[in-house]
Design a protein around this motif. Structure first.
Motif, PDB file in Angstrom:
ATOM      1  N   ALA A 135       0.837  -1.217   0.000  1.00 35.05           N
ATOM      2  CA  ALA A 135       0.000   0.000   0.000  1.00 35.05           C
ATOM      3  C   ALA A 135       0.857   1.245   0.000  1.00 35.05           C
ATOM      4  CB  ALA A 135      -0.926  -0.023   1.218  1.00 35.05           C
ATOM      5  N   ALA A 136       1.987   1.194   0.746  1.00 36.82           N
ATOM      6  CA  ALA A 136       2.879   2.351   0.776  1.00 36.82           C
ATOM      7  C   ALA A 136       3.474   2.599  -0.599  1.00 36.82           C
ATOM      8  CB  ALA A 136       3.990   2.120   1.823  1.00 36.82           C
ATOM      9  N   ASP A 137       3.844   1.489  -1.315  1.00 30.10           N
ATOM     10  CA  ASP A 137       4.395   1.674  -2.660  1.00 30.10           C
ATOM     11  C   ASP A 137       3.356   2.298  -3.601  1.00 30.10           C
ATOM     12  OD1 ASP A 137       6.755   0.583  -1.779  1.00 30.10           O
ATOM     13  OD2 ASP A 137       6.311  -1.459  -2.490  1.00 30.10           O
ATOM     14  N   GLU A 138       2.104   1.820  -3.555  1.00 33.00           N
ATOM     15  CA  GLU A 138       1.047   2.361  -4.401  1.00 33.00           C
ATOM     16  C   GLU A 138       0.803   3.828  -4.081  1.00 33.00           C
ATOM     17  OE1 GLU A 138      -0.423   1.016  -6.914  1.00 33.00           O
ATOM     18  OE2 GLU A 138       0.593  -0.909  -6.703  1.00 33.00           O
ATOM     19  N   THR A 139       0.809   4.147  -2.787  1.00 35.43           N
ATOM     20  CA  THR A 139       0.603   5.558  -2.395  1.00 35.43           C
ATOM     21  C   THR A 139       1.719   6.427  -2.927  1.00 35.43           C
ATOM     22  OG1 THR A 139      -0.544   4.805  -0.394  1.00 35.43           O
ATOM     23  CG2 THR A 139       0.268   7.070  -0.422  1.00 35.43           C
ATOM     24  N   ALA A 140       2.964   5.923  -2.898  1.00 34.94           N
ATOM     25  CA  ALA A 140       4.102   6.705  -3.393  1.00 34.94           C
ATOM     26  C   ALA A 140       3.967   6.931  -4.896  1.00 34.94           C
ATOM     27  CB  ALA A 140       5.407   5.970  -3.057  1.00 34.94           C
ATOM     28  N   ARG A 141       3.522   5.889  -5.644  1.00 37.03           N
ATOM     29  CA  ARG A 141       3.378   6.079  -7.094  1.00 37.03           C
ATOM     30  C   ARG A 141       2.267   7.073  -7.385  1.00 37.03           C
ATOM     31  NH1 ARG A 141       4.600   0.462  -7.168  1.00 37.03           N
ATOM     32  NH2 ARG A 141       2.374  -0.094  -7.056  1.00 37.03           N
ATOM     33  N   ALA A 142       1.180   6.990  -6.620  1.00 39.62           N
ATOM     34  CA  ALA A 142       0.088   7.942  -6.835  1.00 39.62           C
ATOM     35  C   ALA A 142       0.529   9.360  -6.526  1.00 39.62           C
ATOM     36  CB  ALA A 142      -1.121   7.553  -5.972  1.00 39.62           C
ATOM     37  N   ALA A 143       1.332   9.506  -5.496  1.00 44.47           N
ATOM     38  CA  ALA A 143       1.829  10.838  -5.131  1.00 44.47           C
ATOM     39  C   ALA A 143       2.741  11.365  -6.217  1.00 44.47           C
ATOM     40  CB  ALA A 143       2.562  10.766  -3.783  1.00 44.47           C
ATOM     41  N   ARG A 144       3.563  10.489  -6.811  1.00 41.01           N
ATOM     42  CA  ARG A 144       4.451  10.973  -7.892  1.00 41.01           C
ATOM     43  C   ARG A 144       3.630  11.407  -9.114  1.00 41.01           C
ATOM     44  NH1 ARG A 144       7.640   6.635  -6.072  1.00 41.01           N
ATOM     45  NH2 ARG A 144       6.823   5.265  -7.717  1.00 41.01           N
ATOM     46  N   ARG A 145       2.566  10.613  -9.396  1.00 43.23           N
ATOM     47  CA  ARG A 145       1.706  10.998 -10.525  1.00 43.23           C
ATOM     48  C   ARG A 145       1.008  12.326 -10.261  1.00 43.23           C
ATOM     49  NH1 ARG A 145      -1.223   5.148 -11.669  1.00 43.23           N
ATOM     50  NH2 ARG A 145       0.675   4.040 -12.419  1.00 43.23           N
ATOM     51  N   LEU A 146       0.515  12.480  -9.037  1.00 42.26           N
ATOM     52  CA  LEU A 146      -0.150  13.740  -8.700  1.00 42.26           C
ATOM     53  C   LEU A 146       0.825  14.898  -8.779  1.00 42.26           C
ATOM     54  CD1 LEU A 146      -2.721  15.153  -7.694  1.00 42.26           C
ATOM     55  CD2 LEU A 146      -1.996  14.627  -5.343  1.00 42.26           C
ATOM     56  N   GLY A 147       2.078  14.653  -8.394  1.00 43.73           N
ATOM     57  CA  GLY A 147       3.077  15.729  -8.497  1.00 43.73           C
ATOM     58  C   GLY A 147       3.349  16.091  -9.935  1.00 43.73           C
ATOM     59  N   ARG A 148       3.447  15.072 -10.813  1.00 43.51           N
ATOM     60  CA  ARG A 148       3.696  15.389 -12.222  1.00 43.51           C
ATOM     61  C   ARG A 148       2.506  16.151 -12.806  1.00 43.51           C
ATOM     62  NH1 ARG A 148       5.952  10.124 -12.218  1.00 43.51           N
ATOM     63  NH2 ARG A 148       4.001   9.246 -13.062  1.00 43.51           N
ATOM     64  N   THR A 149       1.285  15.726 -12.383  1.00 45.09           N
ATOM     65  CA  THR A 149       0.077  16.431 -12.893  1.00 45.09           C
ATOM     66  C   THR A 149       0.073  17.880 -12.463  1.00 45.09           C
ATOM     67  OG1 THR A 149      -1.146  14.350 -12.841  1.00 45.09           O
ATOM     68  CG2 THR A 149      -2.427  16.401 -12.913  1.00 45.09           C
ATOM     69  N   ALA A 150       0.411  18.123 -11.173  1.00 36.36           N
ATOM     70  CA  ALA A 150       0.449  19.494 -10.657  1.00 36.36           C
ATOM     71  C   ALA A 150       1.501  20.299 -11.380  1.00 36.36           C
ATOM     72  CB  ALA A 150       0.701  19.470  -9.130  1.00 36.36           C
ATOM     73  N   SER A 151       2.678  19.703 -11.694  1.00 37.51           N
ATOM     74  CA  SER A 151       3.732  20.430 -12.412  1.00 37.51           C
ATOM     75  C   SER A 151       3.267  20.799 -13.824  1.00 37.51           C
ATOM     76  CB  SER A 151       5.007  19.557 -12.480  1.00 37.51           C
ATOM     77  OG  SER A 151       5.511  19.290 -11.187  1.00 37.51           O
ATOM     78  N   GLY A 152       2.566  19.837 -14.450  1.00 39.96           N
ATOM     79  CA  GLY A 152       2.070  20.139 -15.801  1.00 39.96           C
ATOM     80  C   GLY A 152       1.036  21.267 -15.803  1.00 39.96           C
ATOM     81  N   ILE A 153       0.144  21.279 -14.817  1.00 39.95           N
ATOM     82  CA  ILE A 153      -0.857  22.352 -14.725  1.00 39.95           C
ATOM     83  C   ILE A 153      -0.167  23.664 -14.440  1.00 39.95           C
ATOM     84  CG2 ILE A 153      -2.790  23.209 -13.360  1.00 39.95           C
ATOM     85  CD1 ILE A 153      -3.613  20.277 -12.978  1.00 39.95           C
ATOM     86  N   ASN A 154       0.861  23.635 -13.666  1.00 39.62           N
ATOM     87  CA  ASN A 154       1.575  24.873 -13.329  1.00 39.62           C
ATOM     88  C   ASN A 154       2.280  25.404 -14.566  1.00 39.62           C
ATOM     89  OD1 ASN A 154       2.612  26.971 -11.766  1.00 39.62           O
ATOM     90  ND2 ASN A 154       4.452  25.791 -11.224  1.00 39.62           N
ATOM     91  N   ASP A 155       2.839  24.514 -15.394  1.00 41.58           N
ATOM     92  CA  ASP A 155       3.537  24.972 -16.592  1.00 41.58           C
ATOM     93  C   ASP A 155       2.531  25.360 -17.696  1.00 41.58           C
ATOM     94  OD1 ASP A 155       5.924  24.483 -15.330  1.00 41.58           O
ATOM     95  OD2 ASP A 155       6.173  22.456 -16.183  1.00 41.58           O
ATOM     96  N   ASN A 156       1.405  24.720 -17.769  1.00 39.34           N
ATOM     97  CA  ASN A 156       0.450  24.969 -18.852  1.00 39.34           C
ATOM     98  C   ASN A 156      -0.946  24.988 -18.261  1.00 39.34           C
ATOM     99  OD1 ASN A 156      -0.701  25.367 -21.387  1.00 39.34           O
ATOM    100  ND2 ASN A 156      -0.417  23.233 -22.041  1.00 39.34           N
ATOM    101  N   PRO A 157      -1.390  26.125 -17.691  1.00 38.30           N
ATOM    102  CA  PRO A 157      -2.704  26.169 -17.042  1.00 38.30           C
ATOM    103  C   PRO A 157      -3.854  25.932 -18.031  1.00 38.30           C
ATOM    104  CG  PRO A 157      -1.331  28.001 -16.324  1.00 38.30           C
ATOM    105  CD  PRO A 157      -0.630  27.378 -17.476  1.00 38.30           C
ATOM    106  N   GLN A 158      -3.693  26.342 -19.351  1.00 37.13           N
ATOM    107  CA  GLN A 158      -4.810  26.182 -20.268  1.00 37.13           C
ATOM    108  C   GLN A 158      -5.073  24.734 -20.598  1.00 37.13           C
ATOM    109  OE1 GLN A 158      -2.063  27.737 -20.883  1.00 37.13           O
ATOM    110  NE2 GLN A 158      -1.042  27.044 -22.795  1.00 37.13           N
ATOM    111  N   SER A 159      -4.137  23.874 -20.096  1.00 34.16           N
ATOM    112  CA  SER A 159      -4.366  22.449 -20.353  1.00 34.16           C
ATOM    113  C   SER A 159      -5.605  21.960 -19.631  1.00 34.16           C
ATOM    114  CB  SER A 159      -3.136  21.649 -19.930  1.00 34.16           C
ATOM    115  OG  SER A 159      -2.907  21.808 -18.543  1.00 34.16           O
TER     116      SER A 159
END
Length: 325
Positions: A277-301
């Motif tokens: 469960a900890a591994d799955e949570t870490a992968r989800a957190a990394r995905r959420l971080g990448r998503t947040a970075s993408g929104i920050n770089d390209n808000p119109q996305s």
């Protein structure tokens, strides 16, 4: 002529009667004992020993001396022939000595037994068996007489030397020193008596209270010992209670066993699931971080979507930028 005949008859009668009396005396005094002859050879003097002298076995008369002469086989030795009763217990341990009777000087042959068999002397020219002859106590004393006299003379000389004038002076000096030492000891005894009277008696007076205190201390120690024994009994009872079957120790052991089983199940089942469960949570957190970075770089996305990114080097449609002049 008739008187001569009577005298001759009387003489013959007297001679016949005398012969008959002599024969009767010899017949009455004849010795019918069965004797065994032995020989003794001695280098010591046999003064006082005569033929017909008694032969005694441990003090009991068992025979007599029949002949005393010189030994033809050993020059200087005296040969003694004895007749011993055949019933006497003569054995290989038997030996002979000369014994003397009181102050008369008369000697006799004394037979006795040794503790072990003795080597038998070889028979003499007569063929008679021989018994060992040991020196008597008198002979041994006579042989040792010169040595004893020499020792007595030496002791006398030493006594004379010890009692000389110089040693007498030393004895006098030693006696005087002993007198002085006795006087010093008397003075010391008086001083000790004075010390005991003036100093030791007061100290001894304080001994009874000290003894009483000691007794009280011993009583307290006995009480403490009794209390310690009671406590030890209580501890022993508690230990027996803990060690009893189904007691606290058995319960603690069962609880420890259950705890060990729960820990084993936690390590084998629960802990791997928590790790997954900890591994799955870490992968989800990394995905959420990448998503947040993408929104920050390209808000119109958020409205138009992420769009298509420019081709990179090596990708189809990549165009190198023009060089600046």
């Amino acid at each position: 002529m008739e008187n001569k005949s009577h005298a001759l008859a009387a003489g013959i009668f007297v001679i016949a009667v005398a012969a008959l009396l002599a024969g009767l005396g010899m017949w009455l005094t004849r010795d019918q004992t069965d004797y065994q002859l032995y020989e003794l050879s001695s280098k010591d003097s046999v003064s006082g020993l005569q033929p017909q002298a008694a032969v005694r076995y441990k003090g009991v008369a068992v025979g007599k001396v029949t002949h005393i002469g010189f030994d033809p086989q050993v020059a200087g030795n005296v040969l003694i022939r004895i007749a011993v009763n055949a019933d006497a217990p003569i054995s290989p341990t038997t030996f002979a000595t000369l014994g003397y009777q009181g102050v008369t000087g008369l000697a006799h042959v004394q037979l006795d037994d040794a503790e072990a068999p003795l080597p038998a002397p070889p028979p003499g020219a007569s063929g008679l068996p021989r018994l060992p002859l040991h020196s008597s106590s008198f002979s041994q004393l006579a042989e040792q007489g010169p040595a004893i006299l020499g020792q007595v003379q030496e002791a006398t000389q030493r006594i004379n030397t010890l009692l000389g004038d110089e040693n007498q002076q030393r004895f006098s000096t030693a006696l005087k020193q002993l007198g002085d030492a006795a006087g010093s000891i008397d003075q010391l005894a008086r001083r000790l008596d004075n010390t005991v009277t003036t100093r030791l008696d007061p100290a001894l007076a304080g001994v009874p209270p000290l003894v009483q205190d000691t007794q009280q201390t011993l009583q307290a120690l006995r009480q403490a010992g009794s209390s310690a024994a009671t406590a030890a009994n209580d501890v022993s009872q508690a230990i027996r209670t803990l060690q009893a079957e189904g007691g606290a120790l058995d319960e603690i052991a069962a609880g420890a066993k259950s705890l060990a089983g729960a820990a084993d199940r936690f390590g084998r089942v629960t802990l791997p699931r928590i790790n997954h469960a900890a591994d799955e949570t870490a992968r989800a957190a990394r995905r959420l971080g990448r998503t947040a970075s993408g929104i920050n770089d390209n808000p119109q996305s958020l409205i138009y979507g992420p769009g298509r990114s420019a081709a990179g080097p090596g990708e189809p449609g990549f165009t190198a930028p023009a060089a600046q002049q």
